[in-house]
Design a protein around this motif. Sequence first.
Motif, mmCIF file in Angstrom:
data_model
loop_
_atom_site.group_PDB
_atom_site.id
_atom_site.type_symbol
_atom_site.label_atom_id
_atom_site.label_comp_id
_atom_site.label_asym_id
_atom_site.label_seq_id
_atom_site.Cartn_x
_atom_site.Cartn_y
_atom_site.Cartn_z
ATOM 1 N N HIS A 1 -1.111 -7.975 -7.512
ATOM 2 C CA HIS A 1 -1.450 -6.911 -6.576
ATOM 3 C C HIS A 1 -2.196 -5.799 -7.310
ATOM 4 N N ILE A 2 -3.073 -5.127 -6.595
ATOM 5 C CA ILE A 2 -3.888 -4.076 -7.201
ATOM 6 C C ILE A 2 -3.022 -2.838 -7.411
ATOM 7 N N ALA A 3 -2.931 -2.427 -8.670
ATOM 8 C CA ALA A 3 -2.112 -1.268 -9.020
ATOM 9 C C ALA A 3 -2.880 0.029 -8.869
ATOM 10 N N PHE A 4 -4.167 -0.011 -9.258
ATOM 11 C CA PHE A 4 -4.934 1.236 -9.318
ATOM 12 C C PHE A 4 -6.413 0.909 -9.143
ATOM 13 N N ARG B 1 0.808 -1.226 0.000
ATOM 14 C CA ARG B 1 0.000 0.000 0.000
ATOM 15 C C ARG B 1 0.837 1.270 0.000
ATOM 16 N N ASP B 2 2.060 1.191 0.509
ATOM 17 C CA ASP B 2 2.923 2.376 0.569
ATOM 18 C C ASP B 2 3.832 2.514 -0.644
ATOM 19 N N SER B 3 3.640 1.673 -1.625
ATOM 20 C CA SER B 3 4.504 1.686 -2.800
ATOM 21 C C SER B 3 4.181 2.857 -3.726
ATOM 22 N N PRO B 4 5.191 3.428 -4.366
ATOM 23 C CA PRO B 4 4.928 4.475 -5.362
ATOM 24 C C PRO B 4 4.265 3.929 -6.621
ATOM 25 N N LEU B 5 4.181 2.604 -6.760
ATOM 26 C CA LEU B 5 3.573 2.010 -7.950
ATOM 27 C C LEU B 5 2.074 1.791 -7.819
ATOM 28 N N VAL B 6 1.476 2.130 -6.690
ATOM 29 C CA VAL B 6 0.040 1.922 -6.535
ATOM 30 C C VAL B 6 -0.629 3.251 -6.199
ATOM 31 N N SER B 7 -1.874 3.403 -6.642
ATOM 32 C CA SER B 7 -2.596 4.652 -6.401
ATOM 33 C C SER B 7 -4.090 4.398 -6.562
#
Length: 547
Positions: free
Chosen positions: A524-527, A394-400
């Motif tokens: 994993h859910i990206a967006f 959840r804290d990754s810069p690749l997810v939003s």
Amino acid sequence: MSNGHTSLPQYSPVLIVGAGPTGLSLAVELARRNIAFLLIDRRPEPLPFDRATVIHSRSLEIFESMGVIDAFLERGHLMRGFNIFAYGQIVAQTDFNGLECRHPYDLNLSENETEEILTERLVSLGGAVTRGWELSSLEQNDSQVTARLRSNEGVEQTVTADWLVGTDGIHSRVREACGIDVDGHRYLRRWGVIDGQIQDWQHASDRAAIQIEAPALNPIPLPRERWRIYFRADDDIDNAALLEQINAGLNALSPGSRLHEPDDPMLYHTYRQLSAHYRSGRVLLAGDAAHACSPIEGHGMNMGIHDSFNLGWKLALVIEGIADAKLLDSYELERRPAAAAVGASGDTAEALRSIPNDPAAIERVKRALCALLYTSRGKLQAAQAESELELHYRDSPLVSGYHSAGDAARQHWLGPLPGDCTPDAGPLVKSKSAEEIQLSQLMGHEGHSLLWMATDQTEVPELNEFNHILKDSGEFWIISTAPPPESLMESPLHDCWLHDIAGKVHARFGVIDPSLFLIRPDGHIAFRSQPPELTRVASYFEALFKS
């Protein structure tokens, strides 16, 4: 499979050092995407025995994506939970059947057999393991890595690679060659493992046993009616005394039980370690080379497989020139916190098992475990921790995520959040064939998956709009609580329409109003977007590929 007599290529896009489960998993992920690599291992032959055993639910999902799940299920032994014993009595239990996933169980299989299955899959994809070679040294610059390799016969050869990945274990030469610091500690008492049959075992064969008091044992069921017993051993104990100690423990768990036709015991020291970084220029670390944890919870091998599943698709995009090398920075940002959490959990478990052989201390631990596992909620939490399904990015810069009502509205989303592992649900009915499938059956390809979660009133974009956004980056599906409207009966979109006939997929994803989920190649859910807007998916891809 080749050995140290083989001449190596002078160049490979990726050089993988170490052909355990982590290195093999990364090789499979690259081979699935037609990325060339060289996978080497210093051993001339695979180990005939290795001590890791338990494959958790999340790893089984990964193996399903890799196309090897059938082989694992055929050869492995399903474990439905574990019983905790004190003085011969079951004092607490954990059951995996409550897990909401495609594989609500552990699968037990010796690590060497896991390696066999992954190797067979790799060969079927055109890959190979080159054995009998080890890393001597490496140098790198901004564009390549130069590795000096030495064969078992003393032959030296230089291989140049765009990227080098060290999957060469806890004493990694790759990590040492890069000068990456590692922090951690060694656990004081040795672990041991021994395989054999257990005569007159009086408990279920689909559950592990955890013994609290000395001599503390963990019998784990294996295929072919054998058991793998983990135990603690003093430094000066001989094999005869060791077997006597193990049989005493088995007799306490199940009166009259003892080992039959055991293999030789294997004794070893264990560590908790965490590398300061997972990347140094064009060199990356994965598996035990990057982290190590107590074997007490069975996470070590699984975490290395997850590393490779995270890294493989990113490395492929970089090598293909689709994404910038900065994308690889997200690998450490996502995987290192997961390893830190698992390592800390292992320390806690080690502390519980390192109590003195004193009735008062044992009773205190028994009360603690009973309190944790007394309620159905506590049992489910323990099962979820075992499954590794709740490790997230959840804290990754690749997810939003996007919500038309503003960022505050995202705090009230139900269901999985960006960075979470995609849950499974169903049935979904294919509009064209009326076939029923589970959501997970849509996720086995190598790219992203776009789920347009429709309701009765949702307008759906044209096919060319979906294709324009995704290009060659993935597949899309329209998942609706209603069947397709008559206006789409002759449209190509009809083939992409899945009817969530019981509403279970929408419920599992927490979808009340029309929404969109973009799923990464690693599941994993990206967006997440509410309402669904393809332009925002396009912006996500633009940021991903230019990262």
